[in-house]
Design a protein around this motif. Structure first.
Motif, PDB file in Angstrom:
ATOM      1  N   SER A   1       0.238  -2.923 -22.816  1.00 56.13           N
ATOM      2  CA  SER A   1       1.128  -2.335 -21.817  1.00 56.13           C
ATOM      3  C   SER A   1       1.820  -3.461 -21.050  1.00 56.13           C
TER       4      SER A   1
ATOM      5  N   LEU B   1       0.803   9.090 -11.588  1.00 58.52           N
ATOM      6  CA  LEU B   1      -0.190   9.968 -12.188  1.00 58.52           C
ATOM      7  C   LEU B   1       0.481  11.184 -12.778  1.00 58.52           C
ATOM      8  N   LEU B   2       1.592  11.564 -12.180  1.00 60.38           N
ATOM      9  CA  LEU B   2       2.315  12.707 -12.735  1.00 60.38           C
ATOM     10  C   LEU B   2       3.045  12.310 -13.998  1.00 60.38           C
TER      11      LEU B   2
ATOM     12  N   ARG C   1       2.123   1.685  -3.239  1.00 60.47           N
ATOM     13  CA  ARG C   1       1.033   2.099  -4.101  1.00 60.47           C
ATOM     14  C   ARG C   1       0.757   3.583  -3.954  1.00 60.47           C
TER      15      ARG C   1
ATOM     16  N   ALA D   1       1.223   3.677 -14.850  1.00 60.81           N
ATOM     17  CA  ALA D   1       0.059   3.345 -14.054  1.00 60.81           C
ATOM     18  C   ALA D   1       0.488   2.816 -12.701  1.00 60.81           C
ATOM     19  N   PRO D   2      -0.240   3.217 -11.649  1.00 56.21           N
ATOM     20  CA  PRO D   2       0.200   2.835 -10.321  1.00 56.21           C
ATOM     21  C   PRO D   2       0.229   1.336 -10.079  1.00 56.21           C
ATOM     22  N   GLU D   3      -0.863   0.669 -10.366  1.00 53.47           N
ATOM     23  CA  GLU D   3      -0.914  -0.721  -9.954  1.00 53.47           C
ATOM     24  C   GLU D   3      -0.034  -1.584 -10.830  1.00 53.47           C
ATOM     25  N   GLN D   4       0.319  -1.051 -12.002  1.00 53.06           N
ATOM     26  CA  GLN D   4       1.149  -1.859 -12.877  1.00 53.06           C
ATOM     27  C   GLN D   4       2.522  -2.063 -12.269  1.00 53.06           C
TER      28      GLN D   4
ATOM     29  N   LEU E   1       3.121  -2.829  -9.430  1.00 53.31           N
ATOM     30  CA  LEU E   1       3.068  -3.802  -8.359  1.00 53.31           C
ATOM     31  C   LEU E   1       3.183  -5.236  -8.860  1.00 53.31           C
TER      32      LEU E   1
ATOM     33  N   LEU F   1       0.836  -1.200   0.000  1.00 53.50           N
ATOM     34  CA  LEU F   1       0.000   0.000   0.000  1.00 53.50           C
ATOM     35  C   LEU F   1       0.873   1.253   0.000  1.00 53.50           C
TER      36      LEU F   1
END
Lengths: 73, 456
Positions: free
Chosen positions: B59, B19-20, B11, B24-27, B29, B8
């Motif tokens: 992706s 996002l900036l 994350r 992608a965030p979850e990618q 992980l 987390l």
């Protein structure tokens, strides 16, 4: 413009204030750790939509760096 | 649980940096030693046989032992159909020469001659929206990003993208830094994106506000540079609520025009015969300011409901020095009654004011001077591009997702978009060619997306 900036700063201050009194402990993060709680759970979908709206509207970005990569201005 | 917490924290840190940037965030992980593959296909169609697009994307994400992550993405976009050329709807027939089709005919081989011959000029029936039928393009986008932890509290990310169309090339690079605070309950981030675009329109760069029939050009290509900066705060409020606030600034300099868009010139609402072409009416190319500064504020909230449902509420305010102000509200409900099935109804509301140089047409005398065969614009900027007009829009959508196992999911999504005209009507003479005609065409579009994510 100044009003917008001052409002943003106020919101940031509220967030900072909330964080000071409401720290969420690691063992309380079961819900926050779920994929559907991610801020952008479907990045490819967001990219599709950002591109569509960038092509049809005068606004872009916000969530991240918007627009670009399109000659459709 | 410790692992979850670590993930987390990661994350949260990645959420903002990603996002900036472009990632992608979850990618980020994805587990060690294999690739996470996200693929999707989009089919987009506008009503009245306007633009259609087919867009596949793939992706690939790989995370390494030190928690750094690499993301590679490729997008292909194929566009066909008819696009508004910017001329006003009139109650008489209008014939146009398509700048882009005419340019394609020059030096085209036999097959292309056949394909574009019928599209060099086209006639629009009285009361119909002037649409250029020669709209056709394809776009390829390649992007890459790298995310790297730096010390205990910082995350760095860098990325780049290259996008190419027949008449347009874009290159961009970005860098972002994020810092975790308050036991990973707060993340602050700062990012910068630089973009360099080159446009090489079919038929050259048309002279600003010059007449369509003369088609004088100012060279064959032009450029644009964009600098974006973003500051963001992500905050865990409590066990069920996470919020994000982004503040963005954008400065764009260079060629901002749509080189294929024209404006009708009228005399008290009546079309004027082009002084240089007695068989055509008079139209001029558009012109926009060379600089644009935008400011945006984006606020997103996610609330966990029960054990699996989530409400997502996003709001964006944007303002710029073209006088465009917009508000966007985005609502999604994630309803997951079963482990392997969820539904996401979606609603979006959007409204914008018109750019200060938006004009549905130009008036001879006050806005365009016609002396003999000389056509001279008396305004510095003007565009009839509906994207710069005042309108609001509603989007309704629904997505069905089937999570099969960890990191494997099939999904299908439908969206429907409809605009509403919010412009005040520009005056025309009673009984004239433009009298009673709509001055803004409300766009309706729908799209369907299918997606499949898996490990490879």
């Amino acid at each position: 413009m100044l009003r917008l900036i001052s409002r943003s700063l106020l919101l940031l201050a509220i967030c900072a204030g909330l964080s000071a009194c409401a720290g969420v402990k690691p063992w309380e993060r079961d819900l926050l750790a779920k994929p559907q709680m991610e801020l952008d759970p479907h990045p490819l979908q967001s990219a599709f939509d950002d591109h569509i709206y960038f092509s049809k509207e005068a606004s872009s970005g916000g969530r991240g760096f918007g627009g670009g990569g399109c000659g459709c201005n | 649980m410790q692992l979850k917490d670590k993930k987390l924290g990661q994350r949260l840190a990645l959420a903002t940096t990603a996002l900036l940037g472009t990632q992608a965030p979850e990618q980020a992980l994805a587990g060690d030693g294999d690739w996470k593959v996200d693929s999707a296909l989009l089919y987009y169609a506008e009503d009245d046989d306007r633009v259609k697009a087919v867009e596949p994307v793939i992706s690939l994400t790989r995370e390494f032992e030190d928690e750094s992550a690499l993301n590679l993405r490729i997008v292909y976009d194929s566009l066909t159909g008819s696009s508004p050329n910017g001329a006003a709807i009139a109650n008489v027939a209008q014939t146009f020469t398509s700048a882009s089709a005419a340019a394609r005919l020059e030096g085209a081989d036999e097959e292309e001659q056949e394909e574009y011959a019928g599209r060099g000029s086209y006639t629009i029936n009285p009361g119909d929206v002037p649409l250029d039928p020669s709209f056709e393009d394809s776009r390829t986008v390649l992007s890459a990003g790298w995310t790297q932890p730096w010390g205990d509290d910082y995350t760095l990310s860098v990325g780049g993208a290259y996008s190419s169309e027949e008449d347009f090339t874009s290159m961009s690079g970005n860098v972002a830094i994020a810092r975790d605070l308050n036991n990973n309950n707060t993340t602050l981030s700062l990012g910068v994106n630089l973009e360099f675009d080159t446009i090489e329109p079919n038929g050259g760069i048309p002279q600003a506000l010059g007449s369509l029939s003369e088609h004088n050009t100012d060279g064959s290509d032009d450029t644009k540079q964009v600098v974006d900066m973003m500051f963001g705060v992500t905050q865990v409020i409590n066990r069920r609520w996470i919020t994000q606030l982004n503040f963005g600034l954008s400065q764009s300099s260079g060629y901002q025009n749509d080189p294929y868009k024209i404006l009708t010139v009228v005399d008290n609402g009546n079309l004027i015969t082009d002084p240089n072409d007695s068989e055509r009416y008079l139209y001029v190319f558009e012109n926009r300011p060379e600089d644009r500064q935008k400011l945006s504020l984006y606020w997103q909230n996610k609330f966990a409901i029960g054990s699996n449902d989530v409400i997502d509420i996003g709001y964006r305010y944007m303002t710029d020095d073209w006088d465009v102000n917009s508000h966007t509200l985005d609502l999604t409900y994630h309803w997951q009654p079963l482990e392997h099935f969820y539904l996401e109804p979606h609603y979006r509301y959007y409204t914008q004011t018109a750019a200060d140089f938006y004009e549905p047409f130009l008036n001879a005398g006050s806005e365009v001077d016609i002396s003999g065969t000389d056509v001279t614009a008396l305004v510095n900027e003007a565009s009839s591009d509906p994207r710069l007009a005042a309108f609001s829009a509603n989007t309704f959508g629904v997505k069905a997702g089937f999570p099969l196992r960890q990191d494997e999911e099939i999904s299908v999504r439908l969206e429907y978009y409809q605009q509403q005209d919010d412009n005040s009507t520009k005056a025309v003479g009673a009984g004239s060619d433009l009298d009673g005609m709509s001055q803004f065409t409300e766009l309706k579009a729908s799209w369907i997306q299918v997606g499949y994510s898996f490990r490879w």
